[in-house]
Scaffold this motif. Structure first.
Motif, PDB file in Angstrom:
ATOM      1  N   ALA A  47     -11.117  -9.370  10.107  1.00  0.00           N
ATOM      2  CA  ALA A  47     -10.518  -9.331   8.770  1.00  0.00           C
ATOM      3  C   ALA A  47     -10.547  -7.916   8.205  1.00  0.00           C
ATOM      4  N   GLY A  48      -9.598  -7.644   7.333  1.00  0.00           N
ATOM      5  CA  GLY A  48      -9.568  -6.388   6.604  1.00  0.00           C
ATOM      6  C   GLY A  48      -9.146  -6.667   5.169  1.00  0.00           C
ATOM      7  N   ILE A  49      -9.948  -6.237   4.196  1.00  0.00           N
ATOM      8  CA  ILE A  49      -9.701  -6.556   2.792  1.00  0.00           C
ATOM      9  C   ILE A  49      -9.707  -5.273   1.971  1.00  0.00           C
ATOM     10  N   SER A  50      -8.733  -5.158   1.083  1.00  0.00           N
ATOM     11  CA  SER A  50      -8.686  -4.062   0.133  1.00  0.00           C
ATOM     12  C   SER A  50      -8.366  -4.647  -1.239  1.00  0.00           C
ATOM     13  N   THR A  51      -9.250  -4.434  -2.194  1.00  0.00           N
ATOM     14  CA  THR A  51      -9.044  -4.966  -3.538  1.00  0.00           C
ATOM     15  C   THR A  51      -9.338  -3.879  -4.559  1.00  0.00           C
ATOM     16  N   SER A  52      -8.563  -3.859  -5.638  1.00  0.00           N
ATOM     17  CA  SER A  52      -8.747  -2.839  -6.665  1.00  0.00           C
ATOM     18  C   SER A  52      -8.506  -3.435  -8.040  1.00  0.00           C
ATOM     19  N   ILE A  53      -9.089  -2.790  -9.046  1.00  0.00           N
ATOM     20  CA  ILE A  53      -8.915  -3.208 -10.425  1.00  0.00           C
ATOM     21  C   ILE A  53      -8.860  -1.971 -11.300  1.00  0.00           C
ATOM     22  N   GLY A  54      -7.923  -1.955 -12.249  1.00  0.00           N
ATOM     23  CA  GLY A  54      -7.792  -0.835 -13.162  1.00  0.00           C
ATOM     24  C   GLY A  54      -8.906  -0.818 -14.190  1.00  0.00           C
ATOM     25  N   THR A  58      -9.152  -0.537 -17.398  1.00  0.00           N
ATOM     26  CA  THR A  58      -8.567  -0.663 -18.731  1.00  0.00           C
ATOM     27  C   THR A  58      -8.916  -2.040 -19.290  1.00  0.00           C
ATOM     28  N   ALA A  59      -8.587  -2.234 -20.565  1.00  0.00           N
ATOM     29  CA  ALA A  59      -8.873  -3.521 -21.195  1.00  0.00           C
ATOM     30  C   ALA A  59      -8.060  -4.645 -20.552  1.00  0.00           C
ATOM     31  N   ASN A  60      -6.810  -4.362 -20.188  1.00  0.00           N
ATOM     32  CA  ASN A  60      -5.946  -5.339 -19.518  1.00  0.00           C
ATOM     33  C   ASN A  60      -5.484  -4.753 -18.191  1.00  0.00           C
ATOM     34  N   PRO A  61      -6.314  -4.811 -17.184  1.00  0.00           N
ATOM     35  CA  PRO A  61      -6.039  -4.078 -15.939  1.00  0.00           C
ATOM     36  C   PRO A  61      -5.036  -4.779 -15.031  1.00  0.00           C
ATOM     37  N   ILE A  62      -4.519  -4.004 -14.082  1.00  0.00           N
ATOM     38  CA  ILE A  62      -3.753  -4.542 -12.963  1.00  0.00           C
ATOM     39  C   ILE A  62      -4.727  -4.767 -11.816  1.00  0.00           C
ATOM     40  N   VAL A  63      -4.734  -5.978 -11.287  1.00  0.00           N
ATOM     41  CA  VAL A  63      -5.649  -6.346 -10.200  1.00  0.00           C
ATOM     42  C   VAL A  63      -4.831  -6.477  -8.918  1.00  0.00           C
ATOM     43  N   ASN A  64      -5.279  -5.822  -7.872  1.00  0.00           N
ATOM     44  CA  ASN A  64      -4.582  -5.864  -6.593  1.00  0.00           C
ATOM     45  C   ASN A  64      -5.494  -6.420  -5.512  1.00  0.00           C
ATOM     46  N   LEU A  74      -2.205 -11.374  10.346  1.00  0.00           N
ATOM     47  CA  LEU A  74      -1.388 -11.938   9.279  1.00  0.00           C
ATOM     48  C   LEU A  74      -2.026 -11.560   7.952  1.00  0.00           C
ATOM     49  N   GLY A  75      -1.215 -11.089   7.002  1.00  0.00           N
ATOM     50  CA  GLY A  75      -1.811 -10.643   5.748  1.00  0.00           C
ATOM     51  C   GLY A  75      -0.897 -10.804   4.555  1.00  0.00           C
ATOM     52  N   THR A  76      -1.462 -10.513   3.378  1.00  0.00           N
ATOM     53  CA  THR A  76      -0.708 -10.586   2.120  1.00  0.00           C
ATOM     54  C   THR A  76      -1.159  -9.465   1.198  1.00  0.00           C
ATOM     55  N   ASP A  77      -0.283  -9.068   0.290  1.00  0.00           N
ATOM     56  CA  ASP A  77      -0.545  -7.991  -0.665  1.00  0.00           C
ATOM     57  C   ASP A  77      -0.060  -8.459  -2.032  1.00  0.00           C
ATOM     58  N   LEU A  78      -1.004  -8.641  -2.979  1.00  0.00           N
ATOM     59  CA  LEU A  78      -0.691  -9.204  -4.289  1.00  0.00           C
ATOM     60  C   LEU A  78      -1.174  -8.275  -5.396  1.00  0.00           C
ATOM     61  N   SER A  79      -0.389  -8.168  -6.470  1.00  0.00           N
ATOM     62  CA  SER A  79      -0.805  -7.448  -7.671  1.00  0.00           C
ATOM     63  C   SER A  79      -0.521  -8.313  -8.888  1.00  0.00           C
TER      64      SER A  79
END
Length: 276
Positions: free
Chosen positions: A115-122, A124-130, A142-147
């Motif tokens: 497995a390989g996982i990459s996750t991020s969060i801004g 800010t008060a209302n961040p973009i989560v990826n 097989l993978g997916t990329d969501l924001s």
């Protein structure tokens, strides 16, 4: 390719690098120097038409912590701190740009045998989560990329991908733009001794019902000189030659011509990278 499926960004990367990496129509100069204590300082200047852009960056390394600082001609100051393997397979990246208060972000990357996982969060008060995840092996993944934008409550990115790799062939299929475009990429190693490879990328847009096909190849004339060429179904043909005239110092010249409008001027790009 290393052990395991890698990260989502690795899906189709070999084909993308073959078809697009190092091609440019600008004039770019990069020089890197090192201080006595090992700090790398890189200055870059790029001429885009009548505009000239420049930036200066420095990189500090202390054990498993790398700090990158970058300032450009628009007075933007970017800081990136990378902690490599605080735990096995884990990487932490913190980045922010001044004066952009919404640019702060924390990213975690974890790579495992299956497995390989990459996750991020801004930050800010209302961040973009990826979230981007891949499962499988170094052969099939097989993978997916969501924001997700917490301010609007909407998904800003919904992508999925499939990759297959064997000894000399890499094929991938990705669904992008919230399902509006389908991308198929292919990379084949013809001769490892001369770094000869061929690749292709086909993109279909469901909304416009248009197809874009790009095909390319690369070949090493000698251990220090590589040539690449590509063409797409719209008649745009490009080629480049890259020479390593001293270790880590590269000179690249690339050109593009529209075969359906030969009367137009060809685009010529130059890049010079100097490292001690």
């Amino acid at each position: 390719m290393g052990k395991g499926p890698g990260l989502y960004s690795d899906i189709g990367k070999k084909a993308r690098d073959l078809l697009y990496k190092d091609y440019q129509s600008d004039h770019k100069f990069t020089i890197t120097t090192y201080t006595s204590d090992g700090v790398a300082i890189t200055s870059t200047g790029t001429k885009k038409g009548e505009s000239f852009l420049a930036d200066v960056s420095s990189q500090f390394k202390n054990k498993n912590i790398t700090t990158d600082l970058k300032v450009d001609t628009n007075s933007n100051f970017l800081t990136t701190i990378t902690v490599d393997e605080p735990a096995p397979g884990l990487k932490t990246i913190v980045s922010f740009k001044v004066p952009d208060q919404r640019s702060g972000k924390v990213e975690l990357q974890y790579q495992h045998e299956y497995a390989g996982i990459s996750t991020s969060i801004g930050l800010t008060a209302n961040p973009i989560v990826n979230f981007a995840g891949v499962v499988g092996s170094n052969t099939v993944s097989l993978g997916t990329d969501l924001s997700f934008d917490t301010a609007s409550g909407n998904f800003t990115k919904l992508n999925a991908g499939l990759s297959y790799t064997n000894a000399d062939l890499i094929a991938s299929l990705t669904l992008n733009d919230k399902g509006d475009s389908l991308n198929a990429a292919y990379y084949h190693t013809v001769s490892p001794l001369t770094n000869t490879a061929v690749g292709a990328e086909l993109t279909h847009s469901f909304s416009s019902n248009e197809n874009t096909l790009t095909m390319g190849t690369q070949h090493a004339l000698d251990p220090l000189t590589t040539v690449k060429a590509r063409v797409n179904n719209y008649g745009k043909a490009s080629a480049l030659i890259q020479h390593e005239w001293r270790p880590k110092s590269l000179f690249t010249i690339s050109g593009e011509v529209d075969t359906r409008a030969i009367e137009k001027s060809a685009k010529i790009g130059l890049a010079l990278a100097l490292k001690p």
